[in-house]
Design an enzyme around this catalytic site. Structure first.
Site, PDB file in Angstrom:
ATOM      1  N   GLU A  34       0.820  -1.210   0.000  1.00 43.39           N
ATOM      2  CA  GLU A  34       0.000   0.000   0.000  1.00 43.39           C
ATOM      3  C   GLU A  34       0.858   1.266   0.000  1.00 43.39           C
ATOM      4  OE1 GLU A  34      -2.929   0.182  -0.763  1.00 43.39           O
ATOM      5  OE2 GLU A  34      -3.558  -1.890  -0.557  1.00 43.39           O
ATOM      6  N   TYR A 117      -7.008   6.348   3.495  1.00 44.32           N
ATOM      7  CA  TYR A 117      -7.043   5.263   2.510  1.00 44.32           C
ATOM      8  C   TYR A 117      -6.212   4.072   2.966  1.00 44.32           C
ATOM      9  CZ  TYR A 117      -5.674   2.182  -1.071  1.00 44.32           C
ATOM     10  OH  TYR A 117      -5.405   1.019  -1.715  1.00 44.32           O
ATOM     11  N   ASP A 135     -10.288   4.872  -2.765  1.00 45.84           N
ATOM     12  CA  ASP A 135      -9.156   5.476  -3.466  1.00 45.84           C
ATOM     13  C   ASP A 135      -9.688   6.159  -4.720  1.00 45.84           C
ATOM     14  OD1 ASP A 135      -9.798   3.357  -5.089  1.00 45.84           O
ATOM     15  OD2 ASP A 135      -7.726   3.070  -5.727  1.00 45.84           O
TER      16      ASP A 135
END
Length: 288
Positions: A34, A117, A135
């Site tokens: 991520e 996020y 996102d």
DNA sequence: CAGGCGTGGCT
DNA sequence: TAGCCAAGCCT
């Protein structure tokens, strides 16, 4: 069939096989991926992710590395502050959470480099928590499908509530739905040239219903030129330090930069970000 | 909170 | 080709 179900079955058939997904996915690889995927395409992340996980398989491994090693390994992935944030987050995980990525939103948000996020993505993808993962892809898909427009100013709470309604009750299935929406946005419902002929939810798409309206012309052409920018200067300086093992003389001349004033600003901002450390006058290195 | 922050591929 | 775009975050 609900849009979530339709996207889920599309996902089962078309999902890319990515190393941070699937059975082998545990919290740390999810977290590393991520960070790397922030504003960075999957294709570019893949080789870096593989090498990174081989080098530092656990948060403790990464925490034990030096910032210099971390910045060098990050190489040209972009936004190198992310490397320092990930390094710092790993140290916090070791110090405060026994070396395990915490399964708690507030704890995650306190980690450097973890915003809404990323915290949501880790909770959903690594722990099967039922939480919307919003996102740019998810936002665009929702805007188009439900609002019938390509751009919108929507309150985050409204967006969150709307997307929560897409999620099934079970957390692991909800996470799959979020992955499906993201994948769909990345591969089919893309920003520039969406492949609407391949869309599994076209029948109920408001954007299609309205003839695919594009957003009104932007008030400002905000985008700045990269060539000659401070960002390019920073990138140039860091590139030099990455490939030199020791302290290196840094001047506008040695890095071949035209504008000395801009060069000095770039050096100062890099130092301010902790990406470079001064050794002596005009001599710098990556931080130990 | 608007602006700054890398890099490279694509149209 | 010059601009757009890519799983955001921080100040």
């Amino acid at each position: 069939m609900s849009p979530a179900d339709a996207l889920l079955s599309w996902f089962c058939a078309h999902a890319r096989d990515l190393p941070w997904r699937g059975a082998g996915a545990s919290p740390w690889p999810v977290m590393v991926s991520e960070f790397m995927l922030q504003q960075t395409p999957v294709a570019r992340v893949l080789p870096y992710f593989t090498q990174w996980m081989r080098q530092w398989p656990t948060p403790a491994d990464l925490a034990a590395a030096s910032p210099a090693d971390v910045v060098r390994a990050w190489d040209t992935l972009g936004y190198p502050r992310r490397a320092l944030w990930l390094h710092e987050a790993a140290a916090t995980i070791v110090d405060a959470y026994g070396g395990e990525v915490p399964a708690d939103y507030s704890a995650l948000r306190r980690l450097s480099g973890v915003g809404d996020y990323t915290a949501s993505a880790i909770l959903a993808f690594a722990f099967g928590v039922r939480i919307p993962v919003i996102d740019t892809n998810v936002r665009r898909v929702w805007w188009r499908w439900e609002l019938g427009q390509d751009d919108a100013a929507v309150q985050p709470r409204v967006e969150h509530a709307a997307l929560e309604r897409w999620l099934p009750a079970d957390g692991h299935r909800a996470a799959q739905v979020s992955l499906a929406i993201m994948e769909f946005g990345a591969l089919i419902c893309t920003a520039r040239t969406p492949l609407c002929t391949q869309c599994p939810i076209a029948e109920t798409c408001q954007w299609r219903e309205r003839g695919y309206p594009r957003p009104a012309t932007r008030v400002r052409p905000i985008s700045k030129r990269y060539e000659g920018s401070d960002r390019q200067a920073r990138g140039r300086i860091l590139a030099v330090l990455r490939r030199t093992a020791d302290a290196t003389e840094l001047t506008a001349q040695t890095v071949n930069w035209q504008d000395p004033g801009q060069f000095e600003r770039a050096v100062s901002s890099l130092a301010n970000d902790g990406l470079i450390t001064q050794v002596r006058e005009n001599v710098w290195k990556l931080p130990d």
